[in-house]
Design an enzyme around this catalytic site. Structure first.
Site: not given
Length: 337
Positions: A30, A55, A85, A110
C-alpha cells in the site's frame, strides 16, 4: 437493508490535498502505491523509513525523497501510517507521536490499532482512514490507467473540522473517487475486515480447500486430481463470482454444478459453521482476537510460526508446488507482477 451513498469525483476537493505536505510511513504494497500516485499527481510527498530499509532504493528510484520516520513526520502535516499492524503501535509511540503538531492529520488504511487502542492519538490531531479495496499493485495500476478501485473512508477524530475533506481528497488522489468511495467507521471497517479474513477469505477458504483435498485423498483418489478439483479450479469460480456475483457465477457453470451448489453447500456451511462464524465475530468485536494476536507477536510469535510451518509442509502444498511448476502461465504472471 439500507443502501449506502457512493461518493465520487464531484464530492472531493483536490485543492485540500494540494495544500498538504504528506509523509507516507512505509513503502510496502500500500505504501508504495499511495506514495507513487500522490507524487505523480503533484502532491508534496516524502517516504518515512527505518534506517537500512530495503525499500529505500525503490522509493528513490520513483523520485520520492526518503527520510527517517521521525523527520518525515516533523516535515509533514498529513501522515499516512502504512506499516504492518504488528509494528504500528511501537513506531507510533517512539517516532510518530513525539513529532506531531496540533492540526496534523493521521491517516490509516486499516483501523486495527486505533480501534483496539494500541494507538491513542492526542485530541488535537485529525484521525482518518482511507482504505482502498485492493492490493497496492492493483490500486496503482488502475489509477495509472485512468480508472480506480473503490475505497472506504472513516473519521475517528475531527480536530480541525476538515477531516472528512482531507479523507476525500486523499481518496481522490488515489483515483478511488472514480470507482466510488463509501463512508464507514473505524469499528465497522476493522471488525468486518478481520471477520472476512478469518471466516471467509483466508481462514475459511484455506480450511475448506485443505478439508476437501484430505477427504478425496483419504478416499483413495490421486492427490494430483484432488489438488486440481479443490484448489486449482478455485480461481475460475472466484473470478466468475468477482465479475458477476454469485448469480453471475451460477449462470456460467454447468447446471449440474449449480444444482450441487444449492443442495450441498448448506450441508458444508450449516448450523455449526454459522455458530463458529458468530463466535469468531464476537471475539473480534470484544477485542479478544486483537489482544491474543498482539500478545503472540510481542512474545516472538511461537504459535504463529509453528502454524505457518505446518501449513507450508501440508501435502497439498507439496503437490501444488510440483504441479504449478508445469504451468508456464503462472511464471509469466509472476514476472509481470
Amino acid at each position: 437493508m439500507s443502501t449506502a451513498r457512493i461518493l465520487t469525483v464531484d464530492d472531493a476537493n483536490p485543492e485540500v490535498l494540494a495544500r498538504k505536505k504528506v509523509a507516507v510511513i512505509g513503502y510496502g504494497s500500500q505504501g508504495a502505491a499511495h506514495a507513487r500516485l500522490l507524487h505523480q499527481g503533484g502532491t508534496d510527498v516524502r517516504v518515512g523509513l527505518r534506517e537500512g530499509s530495503a525499500s529505500a532504493s525503490a522509493a528513490r528510484k520513483a523520485g520520492i525523497p526518503v527520510v527517517p520516520v521521525a523527520d518525515a513526520v516533523a516535515e509533514a502535516n498529513l501522515i499516512a501510517v502504512l506499516i504492518p499492524d504488528t509494528v504500528q503501535g511501537r513506531v507510533y509511540r517512539e517516532e510518530i507521536a513525539p513529532n506531531l503538531n496540533p492540526g496534523d492529520a493521521l491517516l490509516f488504511a486499516h483501523g486495527f490499532n486505533v480501534h483496539f487502542d494500541e494507538i491513542q492519538p492526542s485530541e488535537d490531531v485529525d484521525v482518518i482512514m482511507v482504505a482502498p479495496k485492493s492490493p497496492g499493485p492493483m490500486l496503482y495500476r488502475e489509477a495509472s490507467q485512468g480508472n480506480g478501485v473503490p475505497a472506504l473512508i472513516a473519521i475517528h477524530q475531527d480536530a480541525t473540522g476538515h477531516a472528512r475533506d482531507i479523507a476525500l481528497a486523499y481518496a481522490h488522489g488515489l483515483g478511488s473517487t472514480r470507482a466510488g468511495v463509501l463512508e464507514t467507521t473505524f469499528a465497522e471497517e476493522t471488525e468486518t475486515d478481520l471477520f472476512g479474513e478469518q471466516a471467509v477469505l483466508c481462514g475459511g477458504l484455506s480450511a475448506l480447500i485443505q478439508a476437501g483435498f484430505e477427504t478425496l485423498v483419504d478416499a483413495g483418489y490421486q492427490p494430483e486430481v484432488a489438488y486440481f478439483e479443490c484448489l486449482h479450479e478455485m480461481k475460475l469460480i472466484v473470478d466468475l463470482a468477482y465479475q458477476g456475483g454469485l448469480t453471475g457465477m451460477r449462470e456460467r457453470v454447468s447446471d449440474t454444478a449449480e444444482w450441487g451448489d444449492y443442495v450441498s453447500g448448506p450441508r458444508v456451511i450449516g448450523k455449526e459453521s454459522r455458530k463458529a462464524m458468530q463466535e469468531i465475530l464476537d471475539e473480534i468485536r470484544s477485542g479478544a482476537f486483537a489482544r491474543r494476536w498482539i500478545d503472540e507477536w510481542e512474545g516472538d510469535a511461537p504459535e504463529f510460526n509453528r502454524m505457518r510451518a505446518e501449513g507450508r509442509s501440508h501435502p497439498l502444498e507439496e503437490v501444488g508446488t510440483r504441479l504449478r511448476a508445469r504451468m508456464a502461465w503462472l511464471q509469466d504472471a509472476e514476472e509481470k507482477s
